[in-house]
Design an enzyme around this catalytic site. Structure first.
Site, mmCIF file in Angstrom:
data_model
loop_
_atom_site.group_PDB
_atom_site.id
_atom_site.type_symbol
_atom_site.label_atom_id
_atom_site.label_comp_id
_atom_site.label_asym_id
_atom_site.label_seq_id
_atom_site.Cartn_x
_atom_site.Cartn_y
_atom_site.Cartn_z
ATOM 1 C CG MET A 55 47.276 14.337 9.809
ATOM 2 S SD MET A 55 47.001 16.079 10.059
ATOM 3 C CE MET A 55 45.237 16.108 10.257
ATOM 4 C CB ALA A 72 43.367 9.732 15.495
ATOM 5 C CG LEU A 73 46.006 5.016 12.143
ATOM 6 C CD1 LEU A 73 46.905 3.851 11.739
ATOM 7 C CD2 LEU A 73 45.995 6.075 11.049
ATOM 8 C CB SER A 88 40.841 11.183 13.237
ATOM 9 O OG SER A 88 41.520 10.410 12.290
ATOM 10 C CD GLN A 124 33.964 9.592 -3.127
ATOM 11 O OE1 GLN A 124 33.725 8.402 -3.331
ATOM 12 N NE2 GLN A 124 33.019 10.511 -3.055
ATOM 13 C CD GLN A 168 47.067 18.809 7.381
ATOM 14 O OE1 GLN A 168 48.092 18.296 6.964
ATOM 15 N NE2 GLN A 168 45.873 18.273 7.160
ATOM 16 C CG HIS A 206 43.279 6.376 8.663
ATOM 17 N ND1 HIS A 206 42.760 6.829 9.846
ATOM 18 C CD2 HIS A 206 43.654 7.479 7.967
ATOM 19 C CE1 HIS A 206 42.813 8.148 9.881
ATOM 20 N NE2 HIS A 206 43.338 8.573 8.752
HETATM 21 O O1 PAF Z 1 44.041 13.729 5.293
HETATM 22 C C1 PAF Z 1 44.923 13.830 6.168
HETATM 23 O O2 PAF Z 1 44.924 13.118 7.183
HETATM 24 C C2 PAF Z 1 46.009 14.868 6.008
HETATM 25 O O3 PAF Z 1 45.528 16.018 5.398
HETATM 26 C C3 PAF Z 1 47.268 14.353 5.276
HETATM 27 C C4 PAF Z 1 46.972 13.983 3.832
HETATM 28 C C5 PAF Z 1 47.829 13.152 6.017
HETATM 29 C C6 PAF Z 1 48.345 15.443 5.270
HETATM 30 O O4 PAF Z 1 48.733 15.808 6.563
#
Ligand code: PAF
Length: 282
Positions: free
Chosen positions: A30, A32-33, A188, A150, A61, A37
């Site tokens: 999503m 904001a790496l 993030s 994890q 979500q 990530h």
């Molecule tokens: O973990 C996340 O950043 C999100 O839940 C994902 C897997 C990218 C789905 O939007």
């Protein structure tokens, strides 16, 4: 590295990359790496895959719309990090591109027990939204390998279940939680904490470690009470859970037989920011 916003274009580029049996590795995000990530990207690059990353803040979500609005967005920095770390394709669709008929959930995923506990209990509907977006992304990208961290242990189990339900041909590769030197898990959401709150939040890691070290000398109830008391004494406003679960199924464990593989999982708020973490105990 190419950045693409349209489904049709990303599919064309990915088809042209699928030559000589070269695998496709996929890291959904999503944005904001953070270093967590990047460790997933590096793992995919290391395995020799064509590496695809998606950046999409998925509205379906978020059970709290304020949380969705406040979710950090740092696109320029994200793209620079991805290019530097060997990502080949970034897919960053708009909400309309991902959900052309509107984002209302059309399908209910039969996830069973796994979505009734922990995050499922405190964030109703969250995992349905995760499944909706991840299924859609997997159908677009068609990766051989999907890289997940994890830190989101329950999310991994949910996504595995969805992959099985939907008969999707993608292997899930689980990567270790990346931590700051203090032990705080990379997230993030850490960007919304002050330096002092970040220091305080490292108590989560210390308590998870304390539980692992004392697993054989104290009851799970005592360990959980001790951990919660110290977390609340270190700047946290509220704890949703600090509990022990079967490491494979996440079934709650209250009385431990000394053998079963356990994970401790935590969620709580500091400065209005909700953090989660977990650790395998044995
Ligand atoms: O973990 C996340 O950043 C999100 O839940 C994902 C897997 C990218 C789905 O939007």
């Amino acid at each position: 590295m190419v950045s693409i916003t349209k489904i049709e274009d990303v599919q064309k580029v990915l088809n042209s990359l699928r030559v000589n049996d070269k695998k496709t590795g996929f890291v959904p995000t999503m944005g904001a790496l953070h270093p967590g990530h990047i460790s997933l990207i590096s793992k995919s690059v290391e395995r020799g895959d064509n590496t695809v990353c998606s950046i999409f803040v998925n509205p379906t979500q978020f059970n709290d719309s304020a949380d969705f609005e406040k979710y950090p967005r740092t696109l320029e920095n994200d793209l620079a990090l991805l290019a530097k770390n060997g990502c080949n394709v970034v897919f960053m669709p708009s909400v309309e591109e991902m959900y052309p008929g509107g984002s209302t959930l059309r399908e209910h995923y039969d996830l069973g027990f796994i979505e009734t506990i922990l995050e499922g209990r405190f964030r109703p509907g969250h995992f349905q939204g995760v499944c909706q977006v991840v299924e859609r992304l997997l159908r677009i990208v068609q990766p051989d390998e999907l890289f997940l961290g994890q830190k989101d242990l329950q999310q991994i189990l949910v996504i595995k279940k969805m992959i099985e339900l939907k008969n999707i041909q993608t292997d899930v590769i689980i990567c270790e939680t990346l931590r700051e030197p203090s032990g705080l898990a990379s997230s993030s959401r850490n960007a919304r904490l002050s330096e002092m709150q970040k220091e305080q939040a490292a108590i989560i890691y210390r308590m998870l470690q304390y539980c692992r070290e004392n697993l054989y000398n104290r009851s799970l109830e005592e360990l959980s009470a001790y951990a919660q008391q110290h977390i609340l004494g270190n700047g946290f406003d509220k704890i949703d859970y600090f509990s022990f679960h079967n490491a494979a199924t996440l079934a709650p464990v209250e009385l431990w037989d000394g053998e079963e593989k356990l994970s401790a999982l935590f969620a709580g708020y500091i400065g209005g920011v909700r953090l989660i973490d977990n650790m395998f105990m044995n």
